[in-house]
Design an enzyme around this catalytic site. Structure first.
Site, short mmCIF file in Angstrom:
data_model
loop_
_atom_site.label_atom_id
_atom_site.label_comp_id
_atom_site.label_asym_id
_atom_site.label_seq_id
_atom_site.Cartn_x
_atom_site.Cartn_y
_atom_site.Cartn_z
N GLU A 48 55.87 -2.73 -6.07
CA GLU A 48 56.43 -2.50 -7.51
C GLU A 48 57.70 -3.60 -7.34
O GLU A 48 57.98 -4.42 -8.20
CB GLU A 48 56.65 -1.33 -8.03
CG GLU A 48 55.65 -0.45 -8.34
CD GLU A 48 54.72 -1.01 -9.43
OE1 GLU A 48 54.94 -2.14 -10.13
OE2 GLU A 48 53.56 -1.01 -9.70
N HIS A 88 55.85 -9.86 -14.30
CA HIS A 88 55.59 -8.87 -13.47
C HIS A 88 53.96 -8.61 -13.27
O HIS A 88 53.63 -8.41 -11.88
CB HIS A 88 56.55 -7.69 -13.99
CG HIS A 88 56.07 -6.22 -12.87
ND1 HIS A 88 56.92 -5.43 -12.24
CD2 HIS A 88 54.80 -5.57 -12.91
CE1 HIS A 88 56.26 -4.53 -11.89
NE2 HIS A 88 55.34 -4.49 -12.08
N GLU A 89 53.38 -8.25 -14.22
CA GLU A 89 51.85 -7.85 -14.27
C GLU A 89 51.24 -9.06 -13.66
O GLU A 89 50.31 -8.95 -13.09
CB GLU A 89 51.71 -7.40 -15.68
CG GLU A 89 52.29 -5.83 -15.91
CD GLU A 89 52.17 -4.85 -15.32
OE1 GLU A 89 51.11 -5.03 -13.97
OE2 GLU A 89 52.80 -3.92 -15.09
N HIS A 125 51.74 -8.78 -9.80
CA HIS A 125 50.95 -8.07 -9.14
C HIS A 125 49.63 -9.14 -8.82
O HIS A 125 48.61 -8.42 -8.15
CB HIS A 125 50.57 -6.96 -10.03
CG HIS A 125 51.44 -5.74 -9.88
ND1 HIS A 125 51.84 -5.21 -8.65
CD2 HIS A 125 51.92 -5.23 -10.87
CE1 HIS A 125 52.68 -4.33 -8.87
NE2 HIS A 125 52.78 -4.26 -10.22
#
Length: 292
Positions: free
Chosen positions: A103, A44-45, A49
């Site tokens: 997100e 995810h990070e 992003h």
């Protein structure tokens, strides 16, 4: 593929969950929960992003892409006709949707990539290790179901607003999977006993990945091409809470876990030794920690 023997499941541990998973899935869920969540967050990070190019007119007449031959939009299969104008930003164009869509996109990236063998091997999830890669992937879809339902705790029926960006994203992902994965999930509501049970049809996990991919493609292209209009229509359609979900919410609130309490440890000098004393994570433990 070698399947390791799973450790004994502590039933008290399972009671901490507000929601249930199918009985046949109980043995697999707890031992893999931390590993799955950890890998999901890392992806995810770093890749969620950390990826994606916004098509932008940096200044009048200057573009960060070939304006004469713009890239094809995979949703329309035609050259893209939307991009960010000079001085426009992602948050400015998408306004109240910007944070939750970003997100959600990052969560989708992590969930979509978690079954890649090379990625799982980086976390020592291989056929020869103690954590079966197939069970990690299965656990992810269990968590997607539970997180999507628990998200309703952060929805207000009176204002019809979401109070947390991640929660809205999780609910939207679950709704997309329920509508678009051809029977991967079953949500069973027992009104009398106030329980919710999430059942994942393991042979259909490939349908889940395909569904996540379709949702990810939409959000990614909307974001890259500044297409806030179509993004809003799509995302709000997934995150509108209808009557069935409001009934789920009642159970989620009724079985809500108590908020965690942080009890600070203390150190004491006993002779020449330093002793660490810890306290139970309750109101009593917090008071005792401060008193001592």
């Amino acid at each position: 593929m070698y399947s390791p023997v799973m450790p004994h499941v502590n039933q008290e541990y399972l009671k901490k969950f507000s929601l249930n998973i199918g009985k046949s899935q109980v043995v697999i869920f707890p031992p893999h929960r931390f590993t799955t969540y950890y890998i999901w967050v890392v992806l995810h990070e770093i890749l969620g992003h950390g990826t994606g190019k916004l098509l932008h007119e940096d200044s009048p007449g200057k573009f960060n892409f070939n304006k004469d031959h713009p890239p094809l939009n995979p949703l329309t299969r035609r050259p893209t006709v939307h991009w960010y104008q000079p001085q426009e930003t992602w948050t400015g164009v998408f306004a109240d949707l910007a944070t939750t869509v970003d997100e959600c996109r990052a969560e989708l990236v992590g969930a979509y990539l978690i079954d890649v063998p090379e990625i799982l091997a980086l976390f020592d999830c291989t056929a020869d290790a103690g954590i079966d890669p197939d069970d990690v992937v299965y656990n992810l879809y269990q968590q997607l179901g539970i997180d999507g339902l628990r998200a309703l705790d952060n929805y207000s029926p009176s204002t019809k607003k979401w109070g947390q960006a991640h929660s809205r994203a999780h609910f939207g992902m679950l709704q997309h999977l329920l509508r678009d994965s051809h029977g991967l999930y079953r949500i069973i509501l027992d009104k009398e006993n106030k329980t919710l049970t999430v059942k994942v049809n393991r042979p259909l996990l490939h349908e889940g990945k395909a569904s996540l991919g379709r949702m990810l493609l939409r959000l990614h292209i909307y974001r890259c091409t500044a297409d806030a209009h179509n993004c809003r229509s799509f995302y709000e359609g997934l995150t509108t809470v209808e009557m069935e979900a409001l009934e789920w919410r009642e159970v989620v609130l009724a079985k809500k876990d108590p908020p965690p309490a942080f009890s600070h440890a203390n150190t004491f000098l006993e002779g020449n030794n330093v002793v660490l004393r810890e306290y139970e994570p309750t109101a009593r433990g917090i008071i005792q920690s401060w008193a001592e």
